[in-house]
Design a protein around this motif. Sequence first.
Motif, mmCIF file in Angstrom:
data_model
loop_
_atom_site.group_PDB
_atom_site.id
_atom_site.type_symbol
_atom_site.label_atom_id
_atom_site.label_comp_id
_atom_site.label_asym_id
_atom_site.label_seq_id
_atom_site.Cartn_x
_atom_site.Cartn_y
_atom_site.Cartn_z
ATOM 1 N N GLU A 15 98.757 -73.233 12.981
ATOM 2 C CA GLU A 15 100.070 -72.383 12.678
ATOM 3 C C GLU A 15 100.333 -72.085 11.158
ATOM 4 O O GLU A 15 100.336 -73.104 10.459
ATOM 5 C CB GLU A 15 101.243 -72.777 13.440
ATOM 6 C CG GLU A 15 102.336 -72.070 13.118
ATOM 7 C CD GLU A 15 102.469 -70.623 13.267
ATOM 8 O OE1 GLU A 15 102.701 -69.733 12.394
ATOM 9 O OE2 GLU A 15 102.059 -70.119 14.358
ATOM 10 N N CYS A 52 93.756 -69.065 11.438
ATOM 11 C CA CYS A 52 95.154 -69.327 12.002
ATOM 12 C C CYS A 52 95.531 -68.698 13.136
ATOM 13 O O CYS A 52 94.738 -67.577 13.483
ATOM 14 C CB CYS A 52 96.292 -69.243 11.001
ATOM 15 S SG CYS A 52 95.889 -70.332 9.418
ATOM 16 N N SER A 53 96.412 -69.093 13.958
ATOM 17 C CA SER A 53 96.686 -68.618 15.168
ATOM 18 C C SER A 53 97.260 -67.027 14.996
ATOM 19 O O SER A 53 97.127 -66.227 15.787
ATOM 20 C CB SER A 53 97.711 -69.445 16.019
ATOM 21 O OG SER A 53 98.911 -69.775 15.114
ATOM 22 N N SER A 54 97.766 -66.728 13.783
ATOM 23 C CA SER A 54 97.993 -65.322 13.365
ATOM 24 C C SER A 54 96.978 -64.538 13.260
ATOM 25 O O SER A 54 97.370 -63.402 12.963
ATOM 26 C CB SER A 54 98.900 -65.584 12.034
ATOM 27 O OG SER A 54 98.208 -66.040 10.919
ATOM 28 N N GLY A 79 99.702 -76.124 15.993
ATOM 29 C CA GLY A 79 99.221 -74.843 16.272
ATOM 30 C C GLY A 79 98.539 -74.692 17.736
ATOM 31 O O GLY A 79 98.521 -75.884 18.516
ATOM 32 N N VAL A 163 107.372 -75.492 13.413
ATOM 33 C CA VAL A 163 107.216 -74.341 12.512
ATOM 34 C C VAL A 163 108.414 -74.538 11.293
ATOM 35 O O VAL A 163 107.997 -75.444 10.505
ATOM 36 C CB VAL A 163 107.564 -73.119 13.453
ATOM 37 C CG1 VAL A 163 107.248 -71.693 12.461
ATOM 38 C CG2 VAL A 163 106.908 -72.744 14.468
#
Length: 320
Positions: A15, A52-54, A79, A163
Motif C-alpha cells: 500500500e 503498489c496496490s494503487s 498492502g 494506512v
Amino acid sequence: MTERRVVVVGYQAAELLDIACVTSTLIAANVHGATPPYDVCLATPSGLPVTCSSGLTLQGQQALQRIAGPLDTLIVSGGIGREEAAASRVIVGHVRRLARESRRVASVCTGAAVLAAAGLLDGRRATTHWQYAHELAARHPEVSVDADPIFIRDGNVATAAGVTSALDLTLAFIEEDHGAALAREVARNLVTYLQRPGNQAQMSMFTAGPPPGDSLIQRVVDHVTGHLDADLSTATLAAGAGVSERHLNRLFLKHLGQTPGRFVRRARTEAAAHLLASTSLPMTAIATRCGFGTAETLRQAFVDRYGIPPSRYRLTQATA
C-alpha cells in the motif's frame, strides 16, 4: 549513529500510503531540524521496483538482502500483497535478521502479517487493520491481536492499525526521539492532529459493522444507543426485552462478542468522546448526557477505554 537509519520494507502490491505516511513524515522532521536526522530508505527484494496496490510503481532504493545493521527503526508496510510477502522466505528471513539489529521494529496495517510470520509478534499484543484482525489472530494464535487501537507498542515492537495510522505512529516516534515540540511542528506542517492517542479506537461501534442478526438484540442495541442517559442495567434491559438476564447475556455474547454491560459502557464512552471532540460542553454535562452520572465515573471509563483522561483527549481532538 550520526543518523537514525530507518528502513521501510516494501514488496509487490504494498500500500503506497503505508509507505508514504512513514517516509514523508520522517523527512518532514528532518526539514524542521531533527538532530540527528533520519536516513530513510525503501528496501525491496533485490532492490527491484514494486508496483503498489494503487498501480503506481516505486523504485527500491536498496536490496533488502544487502542491508546490514545497526538500524534505528525497521518498518514493514502492509498492502494486498501481504500474503505473498508473509510467505516469502526472502522477505521474512531478512526482516527477522534485521529486527535483531534494530532498536525498534514496526509494521503498518497488514504488514503485521510479515512480523508475525517472522515470529516477532509471538507473545506480544499487536494490532492490524480491523478488517484483517480475525485473519491474523486465526493464523497466529501465539499473537494477542487487539483490533481496537490505532497503534500498539509492546516493548520495542510497534504495530499500527491501517494506512493513515502510520502517520500517528510515526509522529509518536518523532516525539519519542526528538521531543513534543518537533512532533507538533511536523504535525502542523502536515495539517494533521499532533497525535491521536494510540488507544483510540479504529472504528466506532456505531459504524463498525452490520446490525446484529437477532431482531431482539437489534431492538436492545437501538434502545441503548438512543437512551444513553437511562437505566441500562442488564436487569432493566432484559426486562424490557422480555427475557432473562442470563438469556440476554448469551445473545449478546453470540451476536456482539461482549456482555450487555460492556456494550453499554463502550457506547457511553464513545458518545462521550464524540461530545468532547465536537462540543464545548463541560465535563459534568457530558457525563450526565452519556449516562455516567459523575465526571469521575466518566474519567475512569475513558481511561479504561482510551488510556488517557477525557481532558487530554479533548485537547488533542477538539474541533469545536
